[in-house]
Motif scaffolding. Sequence first.
Motif, PDB file in Angstrom:
ATOM      1  N   UNK A  90      42.070  35.828  38.444  1.00 34.54           N
ATOM      2  CA  UNK A  90      40.850  36.393  39.029  1.00 34.54           C
ATOM      3  C   UNK A  90      41.110  36.824  40.463  1.00 34.54           C
ATOM      4  N   UNK A 122      42.558  40.163  40.954  1.00 35.56           N
ATOM      5  CA  UNK A 122      41.724  41.365  40.780  1.00 35.56           C
ATOM      6  C   UNK A 122      41.196  41.916  42.100  1.00 35.56           C
ATOM      7  N   UNK A 123      41.197  41.069  43.101  1.00 39.68           N
ATOM      8  CA  UNK A 123      40.624  41.490  44.387  1.00 39.68           C
ATOM      9  C   UNK A 123      41.356  42.720  44.931  1.00 39.68           C
ATOM     10  N   UNK A 136      42.906  45.180  43.446  1.00 34.68           N
ATOM     11  CA  UNK A 136      42.538  46.421  42.779  1.00 34.68           C
ATOM     12  C   UNK A 136      41.173  46.913  43.236  1.00 34.68           C
ATOM     13  N   UNK A 137      40.279  45.972  43.371  1.00 34.90           N
ATOM     14  CA  UNK A 137      38.915  46.320  43.768  1.00 34.90           C
ATOM     15  C   UNK A 137      38.866  46.813  45.204  1.00 34.90           C
TER      16      UNK A 137
END
Lengths: 581, 445
Positions: B208, B211-212, B214-215
């Motif tokens: 999780x 994912x930061x 990419x965001x």
Amino acid sequence: MPLFRSAAGYSVTGVIAATLALASCSGPAAQKSAGVKPTAIAASDAPTDGTARRLRLVTAEQYRNTLAYVFGPNITIPSAFAPVTRTDGLLGVGTSLAGVTASQMEIYQKTAATAAAQVVNESNRHFLVPCTPKDTAAPDDACARIFLSAVGRLVYRRPLAEERLVEYIAEANESATKLKDFYAGLGAALEGMLLSPRVLMVSERGEPDPDHPGHERLDGYSLASRLSFFLWNAGPDDLLLKAAASGELHTQKGLSKTLDRMLASPRLEAGMRAFFDDMFMFDDFNNLAKDGQIYPVFTGVAVQDAREQTLRTVIDHLLTKDRDYRDLFTTRSTFISPSLATIYRLPTTPGWSPYEFPADSPRMGLLTQISFLAGHAHPGRSSPTLRGKALREVLLCQTVPRPPANVDFSAVENPASTIKTQRERVALHLKNPVCAGCHKITDPMGLALENFDGAGQFRTEEKGSKIDASGSLDGKEFQDVTGLAAALHDHPQVPSCLVKRVFAYGTGSPASADEKSTLDYLNKNFAAGGYRLRNLLRTVVMSSAFSTVSSPTPEPAKSASVVHGSSGASPVKTDIKTDAQ
Amino acid sequence: MMDFTRRRVLRGALDGGAVTLALPLLNCFLNGNGNALAAGKPMPIRFGTWFWGLGMTASIFVPKKAGADWELTEETQSWKNIKQNMNLFTGLTAFRDTDPNLCHYSGWVINMTGQSPKAGGDKPGETLDTTISNQVGRTTRFKTLTATATGDVRSTVSYESANAPTNPEVSPINFYTRLFGPDFQDPNAPTFTPNPKTMVRKSVLSGVIGEIKGLEREIGAEDKQRLDQYLTGLRHLERQFDQQLTKPDPIAACIAPKAVTSEPELGGEAKIVATRHKMMTDLMVMAVACDQTRVFNMNYSSASANTTKEGYEKPHHTTTHEERVDDKLGYQENCSWFTRRSLEAWAYYVEAFSKLKEGDGTLLDNMLIYAFTDHGYARIHSLDNMAAMTAGRAGGKVKTGLHIKAEGSTSGRIGYTIQRVMGLDINSWGARSNNTSKEFGEILA
């Protein structure tokens, strides 16, 4: 192997229970027209620079609604997320600015764990997991892929990138191995998904708009999310994601068709309840209490029922009956529960029942409902000022200035015993020019509600003195609350305020000065369509401003400037409570 | 023999697997002279805040005498048991310079940030508690804990940043569950069983976190900070999982309280608020004693307090403005009634920490609590003649039992002094007239 199975004795209403439920969403019943005819365009919908692409926090209600759609309503999500700060009149706009604290992250984790555990528990797994592992005590790559790809697409609101899906499957497998339990492994991966920033935050993506060179539009999936959170207060369903994937949402015909389906769906009610709950500031009801000695009838149940009464009235009036928004302020139709019947002094019947106040009743429109009267009053008495302020700020989108600090309050201090009524009391404010400026804005219409005490009960006297409920609103004078209701009904800012709030709620951005032409366009169409809510929703969604976006500001070069004791962030402008009396 | 700690022993024994270990409280793991939590570590110094709304009435609140020999006044009679464990500051000013006086807002913002807000709706940035928790709160299960007796989840004077208020616990039942529910690791438990699910959770969490990045590429500068906060939150969870997998060191003062199964009804009536405040305080005391947090906040009431008195039609805030000054008494009688209830709650709060033995002294001895409010004389929204209190001796760094007349100096001096005591390496604090590099040296040991 069927993708999703139902189990005898269970009601499969969610949609991972997926395609099963979708069959009903996509069937002829759901496809029937919402009965909304596009109105003649009364002003041009010129291309705009659009609204900013947003990163919005998903609210607890949206999270709950989304999971209810994906897994069915039996998955209970007890957590309440941290409240966001109301911004430009809406919590919905506040979600575009709110940060995430460490304690909020704990709540996210607990919520995700609770939800995931329910999905894979022995009672639910057989119909929520659409495949059976070869060995329940070991990993199963294929089954994990089926489940995680289907759920991932719905909760991420777009297909999971293959790379990320593979990671989730690996995590499920690794966890299953460690725990010697396929379903526990699957639950762990699902828990991770539900904690993802891409799930708990709605990140809007843009792309060049081929129809308007030089402009940017939301990509299909982002538009689907904007639509769905706006109209249903939940993430997009399967059909909406398919429409996003096919490019349908980027054609007027395709968008219109999708909109018809969404406006006809029963899920619109949840969406509009959420909107009006936000616009009417009903989050205040989470803490509303009255003095038990002064208002013994105002119980905790009555607090919740007062909120519910207004929401039921609004939904019935605007969606079920498709009536003029302005008539909400004069309608005598409502719903009554036993706890409210006591306050309204009506015969009690079990449960909620429709009720029509007689033509000679002082109860007329939303202002005379307990939610407004008690919600904007003190714990032990009424408040013309709070009610007038709420009328201006909530229903007319005006801003009442904050009271000045250094005021001489001697005029309003508990005066001589000859002062009996609120009218006499607030009149004292007018003696001080510093007070009078604001109180002239709020009190004249608030005084017209003085026939209702702080709990919303009707009265004709206060401390033995007959109540004078005359007042005025922006030049219109009246003798009592029925006059106020009529004046409000005809006030031009009543519909334009709704338009402003609906647009801001739908886009996550307060309407700026740049949006004036958009708001003009929406206002004219709202009027031309007879002030019907569905028409307004349609016009907002079909407007170029809804799907056109501007790129966010790029990150500036790093600065070495640090203010000690401050995050260094720009101040955030938000609504804060004022000091109204 | 002292080369290894309980944590090292356990980590080795676990080796990534789930086992249950019986753990006698070996002498080698305990501090011999009672002035440390364990194994040579000094007692940590904790920081807390306590907030009450609407100030006080100076004529019946401010003692005539300064120094150690100050007298309890009409409004402070309830402080008899805590007087020697606290300091009282009067005559403080929250300077707003050219900024407007934002009623019930500017005062507490200045106290907590050293800076005055420039306009209505300007949110404070990082508040004092957050600054301190960044220094001392990173090793505990909760970086900070915040609770309120108001029942309103929006009632807070603590911000992680401008867009991230610290929302308080409002329900004693929920607060108990968060602190001492299934995730609580009793440091004195005879056995320790790490939950294998927690290991799995930790592993999934790393994906999780991944994912930061990419965001990050999709968002603008305005939202970057919000995503950073999200990442910080995930790291916080990661640390919590680590702690759950590690047997904590024993803590003699830590005794998990009995489960809270009922709580006061909703509402701001003073008796209800007092009950809620006591319940929250008792839980907070044990949370600190069990080293679940080293930084905490408690709100007795909100700014512009809406506490009510049974059968009296005006809430506290309205009373401050509308009650006339009684000719005989010389003050607003009901207004003072509300203030006295607030100050009784302060007494309960301080006494609760002082009743718990820790090492050679009490828990309060190893703490510093800062109590503050939003106005001096609320009737006129004054930002001068404000009062504040501290309690606790911060491990011997602070003297108590004193009344300090601040003679109009900035309230920021307290915030500055506290940060110095808590070990922050700063030379000044606050902005413009609230900027100060002058400690309240009178209270420093």
